[in-house]
Write a protein that holds these residues in place. Structure first.
Motif, PDB file in Angstrom:
ATOM      1  N   PHE A 116       0.831  -1.198   0.000  1.00  0.00           N
ATOM      2  CA  PHE A 116       0.000   0.000   0.000  1.00  0.00           C
ATOM      3  C   PHE A 116       0.871   1.255   0.000  1.00  0.00           C
ATOM      4  O   PHE A 116       0.623   2.203  -0.758  1.00  0.00           O
ATOM      5  CB  PHE A 116      -0.922  -0.014   1.222  1.00  0.00           C
ATOM      6  N   LEU A 117       1.906   1.259   0.824  1.00  0.00           N
ATOM      7  CA  LEU A 117       2.823   2.404   0.861  1.00  0.00           C
ATOM      8  C   LEU A 117       3.562   2.559  -0.465  1.00  0.00           C
ATOM      9  O   LEU A 117       3.778   3.683  -0.932  1.00  0.00           O
ATOM     10  CB  LEU A 117       3.817   2.230   2.012  1.00  0.00           C
ATOM     11  N   ASP A 118       3.954   1.442  -1.078  1.00  0.00           N
ATOM     12  CA  ASP A 118       4.628   1.504  -2.373  1.00  0.00           C
ATOM     13  C   ASP A 118       3.713   2.099  -3.440  1.00  0.00           C
ATOM     14  O   ASP A 118       4.168   2.857  -4.306  1.00  0.00           O
ATOM     15  CB  ASP A 118       5.086   0.110  -2.804  1.00  0.00           C
ATOM     16  N   THR A 119       2.434   1.753  -3.384  1.00  0.00           N
ATOM     17  CA  THR A 119       1.479   2.285  -4.355  1.00  0.00           C
ATOM     18  C   THR A 119       1.327   3.792  -4.212  1.00  0.00           C
ATOM     19  O   THR A 119       1.341   4.532  -5.206  1.00  0.00           O
ATOM     20  CB  THR A 119       0.112   1.600  -4.180  1.00  0.00           C
ATOM     21  N   ILE A 120       1.191   4.253  -2.975  1.00  0.00           N
ATOM     22  CA  ILE A 120       1.050   5.699  -2.743  1.00  0.00           C
ATOM     23  C   ILE A 120       2.333   6.419  -3.141  1.00  0.00           C
ATOM     24  O   ILE A 120       2.295   7.479  -3.789  1.00  0.00           O
ATOM     25  CB  ILE A 120       0.730   5.964  -1.255  1.00  0.00           C
ATOM     26  N   ARG A 121       3.467   5.848  -2.788  1.00  0.00           N
ATOM     27  CA  ARG A 121       4.752   6.485  -3.055  1.00  0.00           C
ATOM     28  C   ARG A 121       5.100   6.476  -4.543  1.00  0.00           C
ATOM     29  O   ARG A 121       5.863   7.314  -5.014  1.00  0.00           O
ATOM     30  CB  ARG A 121       5.838   5.753  -2.259  1.00  0.00           C
ATOM     31  N   GLY A 122       4.530   5.545  -5.293  1.00  0.00           N
ATOM     32  CA  GLY A 122       4.852   5.447  -6.713  1.00  0.00           C
ATOM     33  C   GLY A 122       4.233   6.519  -7.575  1.00  0.00           C
ATOM     34  O   GLY A 122       4.600   6.658  -8.754  1.00  0.00           O
ATOM     35  N   VAL A 123       3.291   7.282  -7.038  1.00  0.00           N
ATOM     36  CA  VAL A 123       2.641   8.362  -7.786  1.00  0.00           C
ATOM     37  C   VAL A 123       3.314   9.677  -7.412  1.00  0.00           C
ATOM     38  O   VAL A 123       3.452  10.006  -6.230  1.00  0.00           O
ATOM     39  CB  VAL A 123       1.132   8.421  -7.479  1.00  0.00           C
ATOM     40  N   ASP A 124       3.730  10.438  -8.412  1.00  0.00           N
ATOM     41  CA  ASP A 124       4.464  11.681  -8.168  1.00  0.00           C
ATOM     42  C   ASP A 124       3.569  12.748  -7.532  1.00  0.00           C
ATOM     43  O   ASP A 124       2.335  12.732  -7.692  1.00  0.00           O
ATOM     44  CB  ASP A 124       5.035  12.201  -9.495  1.00  0.00           C
ATOM     45  N   THR A 125       4.216  13.678  -6.824  1.00  0.00           N
ATOM     46  CA  THR A 125       3.486  14.752  -6.148  1.00  0.00           C
ATOM     47  C   THR A 125       2.667  15.579  -7.127  1.00  0.00           C
ATOM     48  O   THR A 125       1.546  16.000  -6.820  1.00  0.00           O
ATOM     49  CB  THR A 125       4.470  15.658  -5.395  1.00  0.00           C
ATOM     50  N   LEU A 126       3.219  15.830  -8.313  1.00  0.00           N
ATOM     51  CA  LEU A 126       2.509  16.642  -9.305  1.00  0.00           C
ATOM     52  C   LEU A 126       1.214  15.961  -9.744  1.00  0.00           C
ATOM     53  O   LEU A 126       0.189  16.628  -9.944  1.00  0.00           O
ATOM     54  CB  LEU A 126       3.414  16.894 -10.506  1.00  0.00           C
ATOM     55  N   ILE A 127       1.267  14.640  -9.885  1.00  0.00           N
ATOM     56  CA  ILE A 127       0.053  13.907 -10.268  1.00  0.00           C
ATOM     57  C   ILE A 127      -0.979  13.954  -9.145  1.00  0.00           C
ATOM     58  O   ILE A 127      -2.181  14.138  -9.387  1.00  0.00           O
ATOM     59  CB  ILE A 127       0.408  12.454 -10.633  1.00  0.00           C
ATOM     60  N   TRP A 128      -0.510  13.804  -7.893  1.00  0.00           N
ATOM     61  CA  TRP A 128      -1.432  13.925  -6.778  1.00  0.00           C
ATOM     62  C   TRP A 128      -2.056  15.317  -6.734  1.00  0.00           C
ATOM     63  O   TRP A 128      -3.232  15.474  -6.372  1.00  0.00           O
ATOM     64  CB  TRP A 128      -0.719  13.635  -5.462  1.00  0.00           C
ATOM     65  N   ALA A 129      -1.274  16.340  -7.086  1.00  0.00           N
ATOM     66  CA  ALA A 129      -1.813  17.701  -7.106  1.00  0.00           C
ATOM     67  C   ALA A 129      -2.937  17.820  -8.132  1.00  0.00           C
ATOM     68  O   ALA A 129      -3.990  18.415  -7.861  1.00  0.00           O
ATOM     69  CB  ALA A 129      -0.693  18.698  -7.424  1.00  0.00           C
ATOM     70  N   LEU A 130      -2.727  17.247  -9.312  1.00  0.00           N
ATOM     71  CA  LEU A 130      -3.772  17.288 -10.335  1.00  0.00           C
ATOM     72  C   LEU A 130      -5.016  16.537  -9.882  1.00  0.00           C
ATOM     73  O   LEU A 130      -6.150  16.952 -10.163  1.00  0.00           O
ATOM     74  CB  LEU A 130      -3.239  16.693 -11.641  1.00  0.00           C
ATOM     75  N   ILE A 131      -4.812  15.427  -9.174  1.00  0.00           N
ATOM     76  CA  ILE A 131      -5.961  14.657  -8.669  1.00  0.00           C
ATOM     77  C   ILE A 131      -6.732  15.453  -7.624  1.00  0.00           C
ATOM     78  O   ILE A 131      -7.965  15.588  -7.691  1.00  0.00           O
ATOM     79  CB  ILE A 131      -5.484  13.312  -8.088  1.00  0.00           C
ATOM     80  N   TRP A 132      -6.007  16.012  -6.652  1.00  0.00           N
ATOM     81  CA  TRP A 132      -6.682  16.731  -5.574  1.00  0.00           C
ATOM     82  C   TRP A 132      -7.309  18.033  -6.050  1.00  0.00           C
ATOM     83  O   TRP A 132      -8.310  18.491  -5.470  1.00  0.00           O
ATOM     84  CB  TRP A 132      -5.710  16.995  -4.429  1.00  0.00           C
ATOM     85  N   ILE A 133      -6.737  18.649  -7.086  1.00  0.00           N
ATOM     86  CA  ILE A 133      -7.359  19.851  -7.646  1.00  0.00           C
ATOM     87  C   ILE A 133      -8.752  19.532  -8.192  1.00  0.00           C
ATOM     88  O   ILE A 133      -9.696  20.324  -8.043  1.00  0.00           O
ATOM     89  CB  ILE A 133      -6.457  20.460  -8.745  1.00  0.00           C
ATOM     90  N   ASN A 134      -8.886  18.361  -8.815  1.00  0.00           N
ATOM     91  CA  ASN A 134     -10.191  17.960  -9.327  1.00  0.00           C
ATOM     92  C   ASN A 134     -11.139  17.535  -8.213  1.00  0.00           C
ATOM     93  O   ASN A 134     -12.353  17.485  -8.416  1.00  0.00           O
ATOM     94  CB  ASN A 134     -10.024  16.807 -10.317  1.00  0.00           C
ATOM     95  N   VAL A 135     -10.591  17.204  -7.034  1.00  0.00           N
ATOM     96  CA  VAL A 135     -11.424  16.777  -5.913  1.00  0.00           C
ATOM     97  C   VAL A 135     -11.880  17.961  -5.065  1.00  0.00           C
ATOM     98  O   VAL A 135     -13.073  18.107  -4.764  1.00  0.00           O
ATOM     99  CB  VAL A 135     -10.667  15.750  -5.048  1.00  0.00           C
ATOM    100  N   VAL A 136     -10.933  18.818  -4.654  1.00  0.00           N
ATOM    101  CA  VAL A 136     -11.256  19.920  -3.733  1.00  0.00           C
ATOM    102  C   VAL A 136     -11.176  21.284  -4.401  1.00  0.00           C
ATOM    103  O   VAL A 136     -11.446  22.301  -3.759  1.00  0.00           O
ATOM    104  CB  VAL A 136     -10.319  19.882  -2.502  1.00  0.00           C
TER     105      VAL A 136
END
Length: 273
Positions: A116-136
């Motif tokens: 689970f930690l490997d899965t979260i860590r495998g996604v770059d911060t920039l991609i997480w930013a794009l995801i969270w921008i669409n969420v919040v």
């Protein structure tokens, strides 16, 4: 020495051929990649000329009338990095206990936690930013969540490795005195690893200051938004001033965090190894 340790002075033919094949294969792969991606020395030289022109246009750095706006946005970037790093560290500590073999002996739970930690860590911060921008939505809250999510995976892995490397003797001492498993972690493991954990958190805070700048470009708040706008408008003097502000801020954070890390691991700043 040659007679006693012949392998140290002359490797077998198979090993030498294998080493040569690896070097040749790596060089061939690098050359093919450069060719496949259209690398050209002429294009590179031409790009250096254009870079020189941009550098000249950046001089002297000038904020114009936007100094206080830049300062406010930079403070927002620091807040994003701090809150994201702090939140990730708080959430990662209990998760790292599940991922550490010497705390949780269940192999299935340990394996699931690590993957689970490997899965979260495998996604770059920039991609997480794009995801969270669409969420919040746009803004610093999305930036905080992006850094928190990305660092949660990294901290979970680093914290669990530090816990696994801890000495078992203090834990046995707490258990022999009648303490519970929770007490053994609180008083036997945590005091050993806390300086290491804090050192890692401080290092990531410094790194996340730069990351917060990048994710600001995609709309996650902070100085990155101003930087992207000024680059789009070719306001190179303002771009240079923003970059200079970021460099100075990161340097100050690096200096302070280095002193704090040295203090936490029990070494004086001027001491030599």
């Amino acid at each position: 020495m040659r007679r006693r340790y012949p392998q140290a002075f002359r490797a077998p033919v198979v090993e030498r051929c294998l080493s040569l094949a690896i070097v040749v294969g790596g060089a061939a792969l690098a050359i093919y990649t450069l060719w496949r991606f259209g690398f050209s020395p002429a294009k590179f030289v031409d790009g250096l000329d254009k870079l020189g022109i941009v550098v000249v246009l950046m001089m002297p750095p000038d904020p114009g009338s936007q100094l206080w706006h830049y300062a406010s946005a930079l403070a927002e970037t620091l807040a994003i990095a701090f809150l994201g790093t702090l939140g990730a560290a708080i959430l990662a500590l209990p998760m790292s206990m599940l991922a550490a073999k010497n705390v949780v002996a269940n192999r299935i739970l340990h394996f699931a936690s690590r993957r689970f930690l490997d899965t979260i860590r495998g996604v770059d911060t920039l991609i997480w930013a794009l995801i969270w921008i669409n969420v919040v939505g746009l803004g610093p809250f999305a930036g905080i969540l992006a850094i928190m999510t990305s660092d949660f995976g990294s901290f979970g892995k680093l914290f669990s490795e530090a816990i696994e490397a801890s000495d078992r003797k203090p834990v046995d001492g707490v258990l022999s005195a009648g303490g519970s498993e929770v007490h053994s972690f609180r008083f036997g493991i945590l005091p050993q690893v806390m300086p290491v954990l804090m050192s890692q958190v401080l290092y990531y805070f410094e790194s996340n200051t730069r990351s917060a700048t990048i994710i600001g470009i995609v709309g996650a708040g902070g100085i990155g938004l101003y930087l992207a706008n000024e680059i789009a408008q070719a306001e190179w003097q303002r771009v240079a001033f923003i970059i200079l502000m970021i460099l100075v801020t990161v340097s100050v954070i690096d200096w302070v965090s280095s002193r704090l890390r040295l203090a936490m691991i029990g070494r004086r700043a001027g001491a030599t190894a």
